[in-house]
Design a protein around this motif. Structure first.
Motif, PDB file in Angstrom:
ATOM      1  N   ALA A  19     -49.924 -14.879 -36.444  1.00 32.39           N
ATOM      2  CA  ALA A  19     -48.609 -14.774 -37.399  1.00 32.39           C
ATOM      3  C   ALA A  19     -49.050 -16.450 -37.160  1.00 32.39           C
ATOM      4  N   GLU A  20     -49.619 -16.933 -36.115  1.00 31.15           N
ATOM      5  CA  GLU A  20     -50.219 -18.720 -35.642  1.00 31.15           C
ATOM      6  C   GLU A  20     -51.234 -18.707 -37.111  1.00 31.15           C
ATOM      7  N   ARG A  21     -52.509 -17.820 -37.464  1.00 28.78           N
ATOM      8  CA  ARG A  21     -52.893 -18.724 -38.178  1.00 28.78           C
ATOM      9  C   ARG A  21     -52.765 -18.751 -39.558  1.00 28.78           C
ATOM     10  N   VAL A  22     -51.824 -17.769 -39.387  1.00 25.99           N
ATOM     11  CA  VAL A  22     -51.519 -17.623 -41.021  1.00 25.99           C
ATOM     12  C   VAL A  22     -50.714 -19.160 -42.069  1.00 25.99           C
ATOM     13  N   ALA A  23     -49.747 -18.935 -40.080  1.00 27.21           N
ATOM     14  CA  ALA A  23     -48.275 -20.444 -40.397  1.00 27.21           C
ATOM     15  C   ALA A  23     -49.895 -21.573 -41.093  1.00 27.21           C
ATOM     16  N   GLU A  24     -50.422 -21.065 -40.214  1.00 26.66           N
ATOM     17  CA  GLU A  24     -51.625 -22.907 -40.445  1.00 26.66           C
ATOM     18  C   GLU A  24     -51.938 -22.810 -41.291  1.00 26.66           C
ATOM     19  N   HIS A  58     -46.618  -6.999 -40.102  1.00 26.34           N
ATOM     20  CA  HIS A  58     -45.784  -5.264 -40.123  1.00 26.34           C
ATOM     21  C   HIS A  58     -47.315  -4.826 -40.252  1.00 26.34           C
ATOM     22  N   ASP A  59     -46.990  -3.928 -40.563  1.00 26.23           N
ATOM     23  CA  ASP A  59     -48.675  -2.850 -40.166  1.00 26.23           C
ATOM     24  C   ASP A  59     -48.684  -2.837 -41.846  1.00 26.23           C
ATOM     25  N   ALA A  60     -48.391  -2.682 -42.681  1.00 25.03           N
ATOM     26  CA  ALA A  60     -48.682  -3.231 -43.559  1.00 25.03           C
ATOM     27  C   ALA A  60     -48.815  -3.862 -45.176  1.00 25.03           C
ATOM     28  N   VAL A  61     -48.571  -5.204 -43.972  1.00 23.66           N
ATOM     29  CA  VAL A  61     -47.668  -6.109 -45.080  1.00 23.66           C
ATOM     30  C   VAL A  61     -47.326  -7.421 -44.117  1.00 23.66           C
ATOM     31  N   ILE A  62     -47.706  -9.072 -44.268  1.00 27.01           N
ATOM     32  CA  ILE A  62     -47.371  -9.935 -43.566  1.00 27.01           C
ATOM     33  C   ILE A  62     -46.628 -11.060 -44.779  1.00 27.01           C
ATOM     34  N   GLU A  63     -45.178 -11.299 -44.721  1.00 25.08           N
ATOM     35  CA  GLU A  63     -44.127 -11.995 -45.360  1.00 25.08           C
ATOM     36  C   GLU A  63     -44.501 -13.267 -44.633  1.00 25.08           C
ATOM     37  N   VAL A  64     -44.982 -14.006 -45.869  1.00 32.46           N
ATOM     38  CA  VAL A  64     -44.555 -15.369 -46.099  1.00 32.46           C
ATOM     39  C   VAL A  64     -43.494 -16.337 -46.411  1.00 32.46           C
ATOM     40  N   GLY A  65     -42.351 -16.839 -45.185  1.00 31.22           N
ATOM     41  CA  GLY A  65     -40.827 -17.273 -46.068  1.00 31.22           C
ATOM     42  C   GLY A  65     -41.900 -18.899 -46.197  1.00 31.22           C
ATOM     43  N   VAL A  66     -41.871 -19.470 -47.657  1.00 33.76           N
ATOM     44  CA  VAL A  66     -41.747 -20.709 -47.641  1.00 33.76           C
ATOM     45  C   VAL A  66     -40.521 -22.203 -48.582  1.00 33.76           C
ATOM     46  N   VAL A  67     -41.312 -22.931 -47.523  1.00 33.95           N
ATOM     47  CA  VAL A  67     -40.218 -24.139 -48.845  1.00 33.95           C
ATOM     48  C   VAL A  67     -40.834 -25.247 -49.589  1.00 33.95           C
ATOM     49  N   VAL A  68     -41.185 -25.239 -50.695  1.00 32.41           N
ATOM     50  CA  VAL A  68     -41.914 -25.702 -51.470  1.00 32.41           C
ATOM     51  C   VAL A  68     -40.980 -26.955 -52.456  1.00 32.41           C
ATOM     52  N   THR A  93     -50.988  -5.788 -47.509  1.00 34.92           N
ATOM     53  CA  THR A  93     -50.328  -6.762 -48.489  1.00 34.92           C
ATOM     54  C   THR A  93     -50.026  -8.015 -48.001  1.00 34.92           C
ATOM     55  N   VAL A  94     -49.978  -8.837 -49.309  1.00 31.18           N
ATOM     56  CA  VAL A  94     -49.015 -10.337 -48.543  1.00 31.18           C
ATOM     57  C   VAL A  94     -47.696 -10.740 -49.579  1.00 31.18           C
ATOM     58  N   ASP A  95     -47.144 -10.849 -48.800  1.00 29.33           N
ATOM     59  CA  ASP A  95     -45.507 -10.879 -49.277  1.00 29.33           C
ATOM     60  C   ASP A  95     -45.016 -11.959 -49.808  1.00 29.33           C
ATOM     61  N   VAL A  96     -44.718 -13.651 -50.283  1.00 32.55           N
ATOM     62  CA  VAL A  96     -44.293 -14.327 -50.152  1.00 32.55           C
ATOM     63  C   VAL A  96     -42.963 -15.046 -50.720  1.00 32.55           C
ATOM     64  N   LEU A  97     -41.726 -15.646 -50.059  1.00 29.70           N
ATOM     65  CA  LEU A  97     -40.654 -15.411 -50.468  1.00 29.70           C
ATOM     66  C   LEU A  97     -39.942 -17.339 -50.925  1.00 29.70           C
TER      67      LEU A  97
END
Length: 105
Positions: A19-24, A58-68, A93-97
């Motif tokens: 998760a930290e690597r995904v955030a970076e 999660h097991d099947a997905v990585i959720e990423v929430g961003v301010v753009v 899968t990668v879901d982006v909010l």
């Protein structure tokens, strides 16, 4: 709530570390100004110390929430984030909010 000590990949990497690597990696996207846990605060990784808002593995997905940053179409920004994170996601899968938009003007 996920167990942060659970292994996230075949490399034996703990979920919190992934998760930290995904955030970076997400923060390298020029249109991303920050991470957000979303309107209900559900996109987060619990680890030793404070939670990491904006990434949930999660097991099947990585959720990423961003301010753009205001300007580009949201779909393009979300695609950019997905492309950056996908190499880290393995079979997930990668879901982006897009949780908020900031206008520098």
């Amino acid at each position: 709530m996920s167990d942060p000590t659970r292994v996230a990949s075949s490399r034996g990497e703990p979920l919190a570390q992934l998760a930290e690597r995904v955030a970076e990696t997400t923060m390298t996207c020029p249109d991303v100004l920050g991470l957000t846990a979303g309107p209900r605060g559900w996109i987060a990784t619990y680890r030793a110390g404070p939670p990491l808002p904006g990434v949930a593995v999660h097991d099947a997905v990585i959720e990423v929430g961003v301010v753009v940053q205001y300007g580009r179409p949201f779909a393009e920004i979300a695609d950019d984030v997905r492309c950056l994170v996908r190499p880290l996601a393995g079979r997930r899968t990668v879901d982006v909010l897009i949780g908020d938009v900031a206008d520098d003007g």
